[in-house]
Every structure is written in C-alpha cells, then in structure tokens.
Design a protein around this motif. Structure first.
Motif, PDB file in Angstrom:
ATOM      1  N   ILE A   1      -7.421   5.951  -3.528  1.00 28.17           N
ATOM      2  CA  ILE A   1      -7.025   4.655  -4.081  1.00 28.17           C
ATOM      3  C   ILE A   1      -7.000   4.717  -5.610  1.00 28.17           C
ATOM      4  CG2 ILE A   1      -7.732   2.233  -4.330  1.00 28.17           C
ATOM      5  CD1 ILE A   1      -8.811   2.480  -1.403  1.00 28.17           C
TER       6      ILE A   1
ATOM      7  N   THR B   1      -3.798   3.972  -8.051  1.00 24.79           N
ATOM      8  CA  THR B   1      -3.777   2.849  -8.998  1.00 24.79           C
ATOM      9  C   THR B   1      -3.707   3.310 -10.458  1.00 24.79           C
ATOM     10  OG1 THR B   1      -6.193   2.673  -8.940  1.00 24.79           O
ATOM     11  CG2 THR B   1      -4.955   1.243  -7.454  1.00 24.79           C
TER      12      THR B   1
ATOM     13  N   ASP C   1      -3.450  -4.792  -5.256  1.00 32.18           N
ATOM     14  CA  ASP C   1      -2.621  -4.273  -4.166  1.00 32.18           C
ATOM     15  C   ASP C   1      -3.437  -3.443  -3.179  1.00 32.18           C
ATOM     16  OD1 ASP C   1      -0.363  -5.398  -5.390  1.00 32.18           O
ATOM     17  OD2 ASP C   1       0.103  -3.545  -6.472  1.00 32.18           O
ATOM     18  N   ALA C   2      -4.510  -2.819  -3.675  1.00 33.15           N
ATOM     19  CA  ALA C   2      -5.367  -1.997  -2.817  1.00 33.15           C
ATOM     20  C   ALA C   2      -6.339  -2.833  -1.996  1.00 33.15           C
ATOM     21  CB  ALA C   2      -6.138  -0.993  -3.671  1.00 33.15           C
ATOM     22  N   ILE C   3      -6.520  -4.089  -2.382  1.00 36.30           N
ATOM     23  CA  ILE C   3      -7.488  -4.947  -1.697  1.00 36.30           C
ATOM     24  C   ILE C   3      -6.825  -6.060  -0.889  1.00 36.30           C
ATOM     25  CG2 ILE C   3      -9.439  -6.529  -2.055  1.00 36.30           C
ATOM     26  CD1 ILE C   3     -10.077  -4.855  -4.586  1.00 36.30           C
TER      27      ILE C   3
ATOM     28  N   PRO D   1      -3.603  -7.207   1.152  1.00 34.94           N
ATOM     29  CA  PRO D   1      -2.446  -6.573   1.793  1.00 34.94           C
ATOM     30  C   PRO D   1      -1.116  -7.284   1.531  1.00 34.94           C
ATOM     31  CG  PRO D   1      -3.983  -7.457   3.440  1.00 34.94           C
ATOM     32  CD  PRO D   1      -4.547  -7.756   2.100  1.00 34.94           C
TER      33      PRO D   1
ATOM     34  N   SER E   1       2.108  -5.899  -2.856  1.00 32.16           N
ATOM     35  CA  SER E   1       2.642  -4.916  -3.788  1.00 32.16           C
ATOM     36  C   SER E   1       4.163  -4.999  -3.901  1.00 32.16           C
ATOM     37  CB  SER E   1       2.248  -3.518  -3.334  1.00 32.16           C
ATOM     38  OG  SER E   1       2.816  -2.535  -4.173  1.00 32.16           O
TER      39      SER E   1
ATOM     40  N   THR F   1      -3.837  -1.023   2.925  1.00 31.11           N
ATOM     41  CA  THR F   1      -4.787  -2.025   2.453  1.00 31.11           C
ATOM     42  C   THR F   1      -5.536  -2.667   3.614  1.00 31.11           C
ATOM     43  OG1 THR F   1      -3.386  -2.454   0.540  1.00 31.11           O
ATOM     44  CG2 THR F   1      -5.001  -4.133   1.076  1.00 31.11           C
TER      45      THR F   1
ATOM     46  N   ASP G   1      -9.479  -2.586   4.135  1.00 26.43           N
ATOM     47  CA  ASP G   1     -10.277  -3.806   4.294  1.00 26.43           C
ATOM     48  C   ASP G   1     -11.116  -3.764   5.581  1.00 26.43           C
ATOM     49  OD1 ASP G   1      -9.215  -4.708   1.911  1.00 26.43           O
ATOM     50  OD2 ASP G   1      -7.786  -6.089   2.846  1.00 26.43           O
TER      51      ASP G   1
ATOM     52  N   HIS H   1       0.094   3.979   7.856  1.00 27.01           N
ATOM     53  CA  HIS H   1       0.281   3.892   6.403  1.00 27.01           C
ATOM     54  C   HIS H   1       0.705   5.249   5.853  1.00 27.01           C
ATOM     55  CE1 HIS H   1      -0.837   3.695   2.124  1.00 27.01           C
ATOM     56  NE2 HIS H   1      -1.687   4.693   2.354  1.00 27.01           N
TER      57      HIS H   1
END
Length: 191
Positions: free
Chosen positions: A64, A68, A79-81, A83, A86, A97, A101, A138
């Motif tokens: 991640i 980023t 965007d990583a946390i 969903p 992005s 994401t 989570d 993903h």
C-alpha cells in the motif's frame, strides 16, 4: 526513490503478499482442522499462523505504501482505506481496499480477542475467508503482471491449494454435523 523503483516494489510486495496470505489461509484451515505440521507441536501451527499473519500484514502495508508514494499513478491513502473512490481503476483498486478493510477488521478483532470472547472473535474471523478471494480478484484485475507466465502459475497454485484445503475443511464440517450425540458418545467423543 524513482517511480520505476516504486513500481517494482509494488509488484513484488503484491506477489509476496499473495503468497503469504495464501499460506495464512492454509495455516488457518490447518489450525481449525487441528492439524499438526511435521516437526511442530500443535501450538506451533497456531503460532506460525499468527506470526505469518503479521508478516503478511507488514508486506501488505509495504504494498500500500509503495502504491500511495508512487507519483506515476495518483493513489491516495484515502483510496487505500475507502473503497471505490479512486480516480485510478476505481473498481479494481476498490476491491483491494475492501479486502484490506476486511483484513483490518480481522486483525483488530484478533488483537482484542480476549475482550470480545471466542464466539464473537470467531464469527468476525470468517471475514478472512472473504478477504482472500477479493484481494486475489484485485490483483488479477489491476496487476500489471496479470497474464505473464510466472504470475499465472503463481495464481493457479495459490487458488488450487486454497480450494483443496477449503474442500477438506467443508468435508470435515459436513461429517461432524452428521454425527449425532449418540454416535459421539459411542466413540467416546464429548459433544
């Protein structure tokens, strides 16, 4: 650090994370089946599962971070946390994401296991079974190595081993559910 270096770091940590979380899922199933790994006592399997889970989480954090920090594509920490927000491939990144989570929920509840109680913890721990295939999707959808021979074979190997272990787990659960208390008493097993 150059964008090219970060790109390679992102690819490498993604592949290693897939391998590590595949091993974590397999070890989790082994723990549930009360399987002893050769050369380890039963608690060794549990300890290895926990330790490898933390190692996999560390590689995920690196994955991640590389995504980023890299400026070639604009992926923010949000965007990583959160969903599907992005601008860059929102669906495929959003799947990553969601998997992250779910994994955070498993990690946090595992750290709070003693306070939550076994039943609550175990119910929430099932999120790990959802996290793995979502993360796999993903990687297949967004990964720049998708379609290369090495990644195809790595993915096939991971999916095959997890499906085989999951099939064994489901088969055992079905056998256990067919046992009646009378059968259990006859075999000397307490219900």
């Amino acid at each position: 650090m150059t964008s090219e270096t970060l790109w390679y770091a992102n690819r490498a940590t993604g592949a290693v994370t897939l391998l590590l979380f595949t091993a974590v899922v397999l070890l989790g199933i082994a723990v549930r089946l009360r399987t002893r790994l050769p050369g380890l006592p039963r608690f060794g399997t549990i300890t290895l599962h926990r330790t490898l889970s933390l190692s996999a989480t560390a590689f995920l954090a690196l994955h991640i971070a590389a995504a980023t920090v890299d400026t070639y594509v604009n992926i923010t920490l949000t965007d990583a946390i959160v969903p599907f927000l992005s601008d860059y491939q929102p669906f495929w990144l959003g799947l990553g994401t969601v998997a992250f989570d779910l994994l955070l929920a498993v990690l946090i509840t595992s750290l709070l296991r003693a306070r939550l109680g076994h039943r609550t913890w175990r119910t929430l721990h099932w999120l790990a079974y959802a996290s793995w295939p979502i993360a796999l999707a993903h990687g297949i959808g967004i990964g720049t190595d998708t379609g290369t021979d090495w990644m195809t074979w790595l993915t096939i190997a991971c999916v095959t081993t997890v499906l085989a272990a999951f099939t064994i787990r489901v088969t055992q659960a079905a056998r256990e559910s067919r046992r009646t208390p009378t059968t259990l008493l006859r075999t000397g097993v307490s219900p």
